[in-house]
Scaffold this motif. Structure first.
Motif, PDB file in Angstrom:
ATOM      1  N   PRO A   1      -5.205 -28.742  -3.143  1.00 11.67           N
ATOM      2  CA  PRO A   1      -5.502 -29.505  -4.365  1.00 11.67           C
ATOM      3  C   PRO A   1      -6.138 -30.861  -4.078  1.00 11.67           C
ATOM      4  CG  PRO A   1      -3.229 -28.692  -4.390  1.00 11.67           C
ATOM      5  CD  PRO A   1      -3.792 -28.400  -3.040  1.00 11.67           C
ATOM      6  N   THR A   2      -5.822 -31.470  -2.925  1.00 11.93           N
ATOM      7  CA  THR A   2      -6.401 -32.767  -2.594  1.00 11.93           C
ATOM      8  C   THR A   2      -7.902 -32.663  -2.416  1.00 11.93           C
ATOM      9  OG1 THR A   2      -4.352 -33.319  -1.463  1.00 11.93           O
ATOM     10  CG2 THR A   2      -6.249 -34.701  -1.002  1.00 11.93           C
ATOM     11  N   PHE A   3      -8.357 -31.571  -1.828  1.00 10.25           N
ATOM     12  CA  PHE A   3      -9.791 -31.390  -1.616  1.00 10.25           C
ATOM     13  C   PHE A   3     -10.532 -31.280  -2.943  1.00 10.25           C
ATOM     14  CE2 PHE A   3     -13.653 -29.081  -0.467  1.00 10.25           C
ATOM     15  CZ  PHE A   3     -14.097 -29.868   0.575  1.00 10.25           C
ATOM     16  N   ARG A   4      -9.871 -30.788  -3.970  1.00 14.91           N
ATOM     17  CA  ARG A   4     -10.508 -30.665  -5.284  1.00 14.91           C
ATOM     18  C   ARG A   4     -10.927 -32.035  -5.822  1.00 14.91           C
ATOM     19  NH1 ARG A   4      -7.256 -27.531  -9.382  1.00 14.91           N
ATOM     20  NH2 ARG A   4      -9.056 -28.101 -10.605  1.00 14.91           N
ATOM     21  N   LEU A   5     -10.209 -33.087  -5.437  1.00 19.86           N
ATOM     22  CA  LEU A   5     -10.587 -34.429  -5.883  1.00 19.86           C
ATOM     23  C   LEU A   5     -11.947 -34.823  -5.314  1.00 19.86           C
ATOM     24  CD1 LEU A   5      -7.219 -36.332  -5.588  1.00 19.86           C
ATOM     25  CD2 LEU A   5      -8.267 -35.363  -7.624  1.00 19.86           C
ATOM     26  N   PHE A   6     -12.165 -34.518  -4.037  1.00 18.54           N
ATOM     27  CA  PHE A   6     -13.459 -34.819  -3.431  1.00 18.54           C
ATOM     28  C   PHE A   6     -14.557 -33.973  -4.066  1.00 18.54           C
ATOM     29  CE2 PHE A   6     -10.411 -35.863  -0.029  1.00 18.54           C
ATOM     30  CZ  PHE A   6     -10.706 -37.208   0.092  1.00 18.54           C
ATOM     31  N   GLU A   7     -14.223 -32.748  -4.398  1.00 16.65           N
ATOM     32  CA  GLU A   7     -15.184 -31.864  -5.049  1.00 16.65           C
ATOM     33  C   GLU A   7     -15.525 -32.396  -6.442  1.00 16.65           C
ATOM     34  OE1 GLU A   7     -15.686 -27.116  -5.969  1.00 16.65           O
ATOM     35  OE2 GLU A   7     -13.710 -27.932  -5.555  1.00 16.65           O
TER      36      GLU A   7
ATOM     37  N   PHE B   1     -13.443 -33.765 -16.929  1.00 19.82           N
ATOM     38  CA  PHE B   1     -14.794 -33.208 -16.938  1.00 19.82           C
ATOM     39  C   PHE B   1     -14.930 -31.922 -16.131  1.00 19.82           C
ATOM     40  CE2 PHE B   1     -15.116 -37.849 -17.345  1.00 19.82           C
ATOM     41  CZ  PHE B   1     -15.551 -37.888 -18.656  1.00 19.82           C
ATOM     42  N   VAL B   2     -14.505 -31.922 -14.878  1.00 23.86           N
ATOM     43  CA  VAL B   2     -14.759 -30.776 -14.004  1.00 23.86           C
ATOM     44  C   VAL B   2     -13.973 -29.552 -14.467  1.00 23.86           C
ATOM     45  CG1 VAL B   2     -14.607 -29.913 -11.642  1.00 23.86           C
ATOM     46  CG2 VAL B   2     -15.363 -32.246 -12.071  1.00 23.86           C
ATOM     47  N   ARG B   3     -12.697 -29.699 -14.712  1.00 22.68           N
ATOM     48  CA  ARG B   3     -11.878 -28.558 -15.149  1.00 22.68           C
ATOM     49  C   ARG B   3     -12.323 -28.018 -16.508  1.00 22.68           C
ATOM     50  NH1 ARG B   3      -5.637 -29.991 -13.581  1.00 22.68           N
ATOM     51  NH2 ARG B   3      -6.012 -30.321 -11.365  1.00 22.68           N
ATOM     52  N   ARG B   4     -12.837 -28.864 -17.352  1.00 20.86           N
ATOM     53  CA  ARG B   4     -13.265 -28.444 -18.682  1.00 20.86           C
ATOM     54  C   ARG B   4     -14.747 -28.091 -18.728  1.00 20.86           C
ATOM     55  NH1 ARG B   4     -11.188 -33.441 -21.922  1.00 20.86           N
ATOM     56  NH2 ARG B   4     -12.865 -32.754 -23.262  1.00 20.86           N
ATOM     57  N   SER B   5     -15.425 -28.155 -17.583  1.00 21.69           N
ATOM     58  CA  SER B   5     -16.863 -27.856 -17.474  1.00 21.69           C
ATOM     59  C   SER B   5     -17.695 -28.699 -18.435  1.00 21.69           C
ATOM     60  CB  SER B   5     -17.119 -26.370 -17.726  1.00 21.69           C
ATOM     61  OG  SER B   5     -16.473 -25.584 -16.763  1.00 21.69           O
ATOM     62  N   VAL B   6     -17.373 -29.977 -18.495  1.00 22.04           N
ATOM     63  CA  VAL B   6     -18.088 -30.932 -19.338  1.00 22.04           C
ATOM     64  C   VAL B   6     -18.896 -31.845 -18.427  1.00 22.04           C
ATOM     65  CG1 VAL B   6     -17.801 -32.833 -20.988  1.00 22.04           C
ATOM     66  CG2 VAL B   6     -16.276 -30.859 -21.077  1.00 22.04           C
ATOM     67  N   VAL B   7     -20.118 -32.156 -18.826  1.00 26.71           N
ATOM     68  CA  VAL B   7     -20.950 -33.079 -18.050  1.00 26.71           C
ATOM     69  C   VAL B   7     -20.397 -34.490 -18.241  1.00 26.71           C
ATOM     70  CG1 VAL B   7     -23.271 -34.002 -17.747  1.00 26.71           C
ATOM     71  CG2 VAL B   7     -22.960 -31.592 -18.331  1.00 26.71           C
ATOM     72  N   PRO B   8     -20.112 -35.206 -17.151  1.00 24.04           N
ATOM     73  CA  PRO B   8     -19.566 -36.564 -17.254  1.00 24.04           C
ATOM     74  C   PRO B   8     -20.527 -37.511 -17.974  1.00 24.04           C
ATOM     75  CG  PRO B   8     -19.244 -35.700 -15.062  1.00 24.04           C
ATOM     76  CD  PRO B   8     -20.132 -34.746 -15.771  1.00 24.04           C
ATOM     77  N   PRO B   9     -20.015 -38.607 -18.538  1.00 22.79           N
ATOM     78  CA  PRO B   9     -20.824 -39.459 -19.422  1.00 22.79           C
ATOM     79  C   PRO B   9     -22.047 -40.099 -18.777  1.00 22.79           C
ATOM     80  CG  PRO B   9     -18.693 -40.479 -18.969  1.00 22.79           C
ATOM     81  CD  PRO B   9     -18.642 -39.101 -18.414  1.00 22.79           C
TER      82      PRO B   9
END
Length: 131
Positions: free
Chosen positions: A45-51, A107-115
Motif C-alpha cells: 500500500p505504501t508504494f501506491r502513494l508514490f504511484e 482522485f486516483v481511486r475515483r479515476s478523477v483528473v486532479p484539479p
C-alpha cells in the motif's frame, strides 16, 4: 556554487571532483533500488502513494508550494530560520505523505483528473498548431 568559495582553484576543483564522483557512483545503486521497488514494492500500500503522485505531479507541486509558503513565510507561519534541517525534513516528509494520501483517495481511486492537471489540460488545449 563551488567557484564562489574563497579559496584557490585547486581546492575548488577537488570539491567539484569529489561531488561529481559521488553522484556518478550512486547511479547504479539508485537504479537497482528503483528496479526492486518496481518489482516488489508495487504490491504494498505504501508504494501506491508514490504511484498516486505520478498521476498528479502538478497538483503535488502546487500543494507543496502552498504548504511551504504558509509554513515558512514570515507573514504566515514564520518557520524560516526558526527550525533546523531536521525540522524542515520532517515537515517536507509529512507534507509529501499527507498530500500523496489525499491525491490517492480523492482522485486516483475515483479515476478523477486532479484539479491542476485539469486546468493545465484546459489551458493547453487548442494552443498547438492545427493542420
Amino acid at each position: 556554487g563551488w567557484f564562489a568559495l574563497n579559496c584557490d582553484g585547486r581546492v575548488i576543483w577537488q570539491f567539484y571532483l569529489a561531488e561529481t564522483t559521488s553522484m556518478l557512483a550512486s547511479v547504479p545503486v539508485l537504479l537497482k533500488l528503483f528496479a526492486w521497488l518496481a518489482q516488489h514494492g508495487s504490491r504494498t500500500p505504501t508504494f501506491r502513494l508514490f504511484e498516486a503522485v505520478g498521476h498528479a505531479p502538478l497538483t503535488m507541486f502546487v500543494g507543496q508550494s502552498v504548504v511551504f509558503t504558509l509554513a515558512f513565510n514570515p507573514m504566515f507561519g514564520g518557520l524560516y530560520g526558526q527550525i533546523g534541517r531536521l525540522g524542515v525534513l520532517a515537515i517536507a516528509l509529512l507534507t509529501y505523505t499527507l498530500l500523496a494520501i489525499w491525491i490517492d483517495r480523492q482522485f486516483v481511486r475515483r479515476s478523477v483528473v486532479p484539479p491542476v492537471e485539469r486546468l493545465w489540460r484546459k489551458l493547453s488545449s487548442g494552443r498547438g498548431n492545427r493542420r
